[in-house]
Design an enzyme around this catalytic site. Structure first.
Site, mmCIF file in Angstrom:
data_model
loop_
_atom_site.group_PDB
_atom_site.id
_atom_site.type_symbol
_atom_site.label_atom_id
_atom_site.label_comp_id
_atom_site.label_asym_id
_atom_site.label_seq_id
_atom_site.Cartn_x
_atom_site.Cartn_y
_atom_site.Cartn_z
ATOM 1 N N THR A 16 6.917 2.443 -1.693
ATOM 2 C CA THR A 16 6.923 2.494 -3.165
ATOM 3 C C THR A 16 6.217 3.733 -3.699
ATOM 4 O O THR A 16 6.623 4.302 -4.701
ATOM 5 C CB THR A 16 6.201 1.240 -3.723
ATOM 6 O OG1 THR A 16 6.978 0.118 -3.351
ATOM 7 C CG2 THR A 16 6.067 1.279 -5.223
ATOM 8 N N THR A 169 -4.384 -7.426 6.281
ATOM 9 C CA THR A 169 -3.204 -8.225 5.968
ATOM 10 C C THR A 169 -2.822 -7.883 4.543
ATOM 11 O O THR A 169 -3.707 -7.686 3.699
ATOM 12 C CB THR A 169 -3.601 -9.725 6.030
ATOM 13 O OG1 THR A 169 -3.888 -10.046 7.384
ATOM 14 C CG2 THR A 169 -2.508 -10.645 5.516
ATOM 15 N N THR A 280 -5.040 -18.497 14.889
ATOM 16 C CA THR A 280 -4.990 -19.585 13.912
ATOM 17 C C THR A 280 -4.159 -19.220 12.677
ATOM 18 O O THR A 280 -4.077 -18.053 12.295
ATOM 19 C CB THR A 280 -6.412 -20.005 13.471
ATOM 20 O OG1 THR A 280 -6.293 -20.946 12.401
ATOM 21 C CG2 THR A 280 -7.248 -18.828 13.016
HETATM 22 N N1 ASP Z 1 9.087 -2.439 -0.104
HETATM 23 C C1 ASP Z 1 8.060 -1.456 -0.207
HETATM 24 C C2 ASP Z 1 7.694 -0.994 1.178
HETATM 25 O O1 ASP Z 1 6.970 -1.654 1.872
HETATM 26 C C3 ASP Z 1 6.874 -2.018 -0.907
HETATM 27 C C4 ASP Z 1 5.716 -1.056 -1.076
HETATM 28 O O2 ASP Z 1 5.693 0.063 -0.644
HETATM 29 O O3 ASP Z 1 4.736 -1.493 -1.682
HETATM 30 O O4 ASP Z 1 8.151 0.026 1.588
#
Ligand code: ASP
Length: 345
Positions: A16, A169, A280
């Site tokens: 993004t 994560t 887990t």
């Molecule tokens: N779909 C995008 C990606 O992981 C989401 C992002 O970059 O935040 O490339």
């Protein structure tokens, strides 16, 4: 390049952060590095020497594969002596997998490799991308009094935090604080001052040299247990001849239903040299197979204790170790100990 100031290489892989709205479809398409630079002129104001390179085809991170981790490893390896720090711009969706994979592939990196991305594209007024890139560059350029990099490992920078990459994560699909290390302290926080958690940063021994690894073996699977999971489906997965490693996402402190079919499948798979690792489903805390009979049965069947490894980390660590053609016993041993700070000991 000037020698006194840190030399930073920004590697743009997609996501993004570099995307722009297609006026015809309204969908976000990947764009390029010039686009990024136009929107962050501040990068030119740093006293650091910043260079950039990019993937020929920037990728939405859902399309990132082990071959792209190899590509990133190769870029860093080829530029290791020319640069003091690396910033990888990456989509957020699979960033935690890439960060985990690179933490193993870039063994003893001894230099900062900081991954970052954003929730909103850089051309959007409220973008979080600007802060993230600027902080990532700061973290990658930081030096101690002896002139050595403060961060000497693979990390993820998001919002004001720097985390150990293999502990992270993606915890939110829409919040600007999209990443967390549930079981680890941040490595650094960028407030008014940048404060480093010096005691917690990875340090390799002087004679442990940077050793890049280029191979991953993706013959692994992660299984999430749930009440009512069908025996035949699980057995099929365990017996699949292609599968060499299984990450078992168990309940609580590492527990599983007391079912003969499950234990028999595990024992059979183990006898065939497959590696089964217990992590887990809880976000916080770790596996302790001695606590309950439901966990102890797994230990007795030969399951490895993955402690508090994230699923992203356990999967990529298995891929990494299985690619090295080690004996199953050796892989089991190495899965249970930290190689790059990926578990609490
Ligand atoms: N779909 C995008 C990606 O992981 C989401 C992002 O970059 O935040 O490339």
């Amino acid at each position: 390049m000037k020698n006194s100031n840190p030399n930073i290489l920004i590697i743009y892989t997609g996501g993004t952060i570099g995307m722009i709205k297609n006026p015809n479809t309204g969908v976000l398409d990947t764009f390029n590095w010039e686009h990024l630079l136009k929107h962050i002129p501040e990068l030119n104001e740093f006293e650091y020497n910043i260079s950039a390179c990019q993937f020929n085809t920037p990728l939405d991170s859902s399309d990132i594969m082990p071959k792209h981790w190899m590509q990133m490893t190769k870029i860093i390896c080829d530029n290791y002596h020319k640069f003091d720090g690396f910033v990888i711009l990456h989509g957020t969706d699979t960033m935690a997998y890439t960060a985990s994979a690179l933490s193993f592939m870039l063994q003893n990196i001894n230099k900062p490799v900081v991954l970052t991305g954003s929730q909103l594209p850089i051309g959007v007024i409220r973008t979080d991308g600007k802060e993230n890139i600027i902080n990532a560059v700061e973290f990658a350029a930081a030096r101690d009094l002896e002139g050595k990099p403060i961060v000497r490992e693979v990390a993820v920078c998001f919002g004001q935090y720097l985390y150990r990459g293999n502990r992270t994560t993606k915890c939110s699909a829409d919040n600007f604080n999209a990443f967390i290390a549930y079981n680890d302290e941040p490595l650094a926080v960028a407030g008014v001052e940048i404060s480093y958690n010096i005691k917690h940063l990875l340090r390799t021994l002087e004679n442990n040299h940077f050793t890049p690894h280029f191979n991953m073996n993706p013959s692994v699977i992660a299984i999430t247990l749930f009440p009512g999971i069908k025996p035949q489906i699980v057995k099929n997965v365990f017996m699949d001849p292609e599968i060499e490693g299984i990450v078992l996402r168990t309940f609580g402190s590492g527990n599983a239903p007391k079912q003969e079919w499950l234990i028999n499948s595990i024992k059979e798979a183990n006898d065939k040299g497959k590696i089964i690792v217990n992590i887990t489903q809880c976000q916080r805390g770790l596996v302790e197979m001695e606590r309950y009979q439901t966990g102890y049965q797994l230990f007795q069947a030969g399951v490895v204790n993955g402690k508090d490894m994230t699923v992203e980390c356990a999967v990529t660590k298995l891929m990494f170790l299985l690619a090295q053609h080690r004996k199953p016993e050796e892989v089991r041993k190495m899965m249970a100990i930290p190689l790059a700070g990926e578990m609490t000991v």
